[in-house]
Enzyme design. Structure first.
Site, PDB file in Angstrom:
ATOM      1  N   SER A 131      52.362  72.847 137.237  1.00 47.81           N
ATOM      2  CA  SER A 131      53.008  74.496 137.030  1.00 47.81           C
ATOM      3  C   SER A 131      54.194  74.502 136.958  1.00 47.81           C
ATOM      4  O   SER A 131      55.017  74.116 136.198  1.00 47.81           O
ATOM      5  CB  SER A 131      52.157  74.861 139.030  1.00 47.81           C
TER       6      SER A 131
ATOM      7  N   HIS B 274      44.316  79.445 138.665  1.00 47.70           N
ATOM      8  CA  HIS B 274      45.976  78.479 139.078  1.00 47.70           C
ATOM      9  C   HIS B 274      45.369  76.769 139.751  1.00 47.70           C
ATOM     10  O   HIS B 274      46.318  75.680 138.631  1.00 47.70           O
ATOM     11  CB  HIS B 274      47.035  78.896 139.646  1.00 47.70           C
TER      12      HIS B 274
ATOM     13  N   ASP C 109      43.625  81.550 135.020  1.00 49.96           N
ATOM     14  CA  ASP C 109      44.842  81.903 135.313  1.00 49.96           C
ATOM     15  C   ASP C 109      45.990  82.595 135.435  1.00 49.96           C
ATOM     16  O   ASP C 109      45.521  83.581 133.913  1.00 49.96           O
ATOM     17  CB  ASP C 109      46.248  79.944 134.781  1.00 49.96           C
TER      18      ASP C 109
END
Lengths: 366, 366
Positions: free
Chosen positions: A145, A345, A312
């Site tokens: 991330s 995600h 995601d």
């Protein structure tokens, strides 16, 4: 509960990319395993926006970490072989210097006097830590991330600093959808009267703004598909309902409430704003002629593993493909793994089996 | 600018699905074209959450409507052939009775004293209007977004009331992702101190909450793909930037600001809350054994056109497929059109060429 954090004092003054310097700044970090004699078995982990350096339990802090099942003796990242370092991002509030820290020039918290923060600053702080630990070259630099962007900054700024790289659900540059989401999260905090231009207190705290920001985060971290299976249209029991007008009625709503409740008082709002904006600013294209492809191609690595998730929506698979393609153009042997995990995600925090298998397979061949 | 709105007085009292009645309620509507002698050329349009009944210009109001290029003489919905009615949803604030209307029992605006609103109530109001216009059976019932759900309620509640149906980017039931988004939009309004439990004034108005709600709406109405092409990482000129801390810096941010600015004072916040929650409540499964498939299969139609967009994250294509399959099971001849328009949920407002072609083709064969 113990505290496994160690602290590394950054060079002082520590220059910041967009101007200004930090005096007496430090980063918190934790480690697992042992650095070998050749000092060539180190893995550095950069985290997402909110996690601390406590990625997994260790002797000093046996509480479960945010990547507990990924990391440890005999686990996917096997700490019998690897010396793993996880650093709390510079600008965060989990031990590293950030907007909530005391400004030595005034003796008061920095708040909005903290200099403008970029992920390059966070990368440089991580690099200083690695050097300070006597490590010339990482065996692997891992980022997920926001931490994946920080890792790309690290590699671009410090050529030859890592043999290999694991990039997870991240971005080579912030795209407008992600900027829009983060901008709105920041707006929710800024519009909360209790934010008070950064001068909130424990008593006058921007709970409402932080709650909206966190809920919006969770909505974009997961996937619609997962929620259909998990929550569908299940309603709360009448005694669990919120009696306020237009209050929560469906399980999905109370799920978001729970996430917000655990977050709002556990993360400093100003630090959140700084890190959020730093993500918007990141663009690996700055290290080339402006294009992502060229910026990435200037990163020299032996090997890389790039993992993305089809569900995601915040860091779409197309951006993971860009990273894989760009690093390959730079000469790395790149393995690209697209997972169909339903958790969006957040899958790297949840679908440990699949992520772990890909990571372990990659590390085994280093 | 003229006003083309006409008003239809609903039966009084008008019973509401979840209890309570409305006295002296009405709906605003506009029409285009002429009802033929057989009274069998009428098309009724139910709109999304915010549009008025002004779908297109007409003699009384030459200003462009929200579906200007779709509707008119010689256009895709050709008003030389069809008598088109667009109704402002019951509970809205564009002429129909809603939370901002005067409660005849008190002489004050209803605000939160307005009864709980469902899309079934909006459907029944539309049906009363159609009957009031002397139309026994619609040639076609068309609904997009929230209006598509209203249309399904209409068809389920009033068997035989329409020969055909056009369903656009809607849902047979609210799924948790959409509920989560709408719940957060409502929370942003409710947490604004100026909302004041619905007792805002022009001076003390929940601007901040409405702004966040609208921006979140726009984010979910468009698509990440469209924005990469349209905004990328283009920054605002320095003189356009917001000087506030963490203020807007990218074009995508000012695009959202512009949308919010045009909306916040043009839609009543309480009406927004009522309509938003009505969407969460909708579930066509209530008309069967609980399942969407069975609820839809009980709707009897001759023909239907179901259109969805691949980039729609709020009303995903999978839900349009469910509608097509369910209506087919009910005996209708169903045409299913999946468009790859980049504009996401809003594509039906933007990509008129493709939507228009599908609609015109369908109507030509009626």
């Amino acid at each position: 509960m113990g505290d496994a954090r160690q602290y590394f004092d950054l060079p002082s003054p520590f220059p910041m990319k967009r101007g200004g310097v930090l005096h007496g700044a430090r980063v918190a970090y934790e480690t697992w395993g042992e650095l070998n004699a050749a000092r060539d078995n180190a893995i550095l982990i950069f985290t997402g926006l909110s996690p601390s350096a406590h990625a997994a339990s260790n002797a000093e802090d046996p509480s479960a970490g945010w990547w507990e099942d990924m990391l440890g003796p005999g686990r996917y990242i096997d700490t019998r072989r690897w010396f793993v370092i996880c650093v709390n991002t510079l600008g965060s509030c989990k031990g590293s210097t950030g907007a909530a820290s005391i400004n030595p020039a005034t003796g008061e918290p920095y708040r909005l006097e903290f200099p403008e923060l970029t992920l390059e600053d966070a990368a440089n702080a991580g690099h200083a830590l690695v050097k300070g630990l006597g490590i010339e070259r990482l065996a692997c630099l891992l980022g997920n991330s926001m931490g994946g962007m920080t890792a790309l900054a690290y590699l671009a700024l410090h050529p030859g600093s890592a043999r290999s790289h694991i990039s997870i659900s991240t971005a080579p540059q912030a795209q407008p959808f992600a900027i829009a989401i983060r901008s709105l999260q920041r707006e929710a905090i800024r519009l909360d009267p209790n934010w008070n231009n950064g001068h909130y207190t424990e008593e006058q705290y921007p709970e409402a703004g932080m709650s909206i920001a966190r809920k919006l985060g969770v909505i974009t971290y997961r996937s619609a598909m997962e929620w259909v299976g998990r929550f569908a249209r299940i309603r709360l029991e009448s005694d669990q309902r919120d009696e306020e007008p237009f209050g929560a009625e469906f399980q999905i709503e109370s799920y978001l409430v729970g996430h917000a409740r655990r977050f709002v008082r556990n993360f400093d709002p100003n630090s959140y704003l700084y890190l959020s904006r730093a993500s918007d600013w990141f663009d690996v294209g700055e290290y080339g002629d402006g294009s992502v492809a060229q910026g990435l191609s200037r990163i020299a690595l032996q090997r890389a593993l790039v993992i993305g998730v089809e569900t995601d929506i915040l860091f779409p698979l197309s951006q993971q493909e860009e990273i894989a393609t760009g690093l390959r153009a730079g000469g790395a042997e790149v393995e690209f793994v697209a997972l169909d995990s339903p958790q969006g995600h957040d899958a790297f925090l949840v679908d440990i089996t699949r992520f772990g298998a890909a990571i372990a397979h990659f590390l085994a061949r280093l």
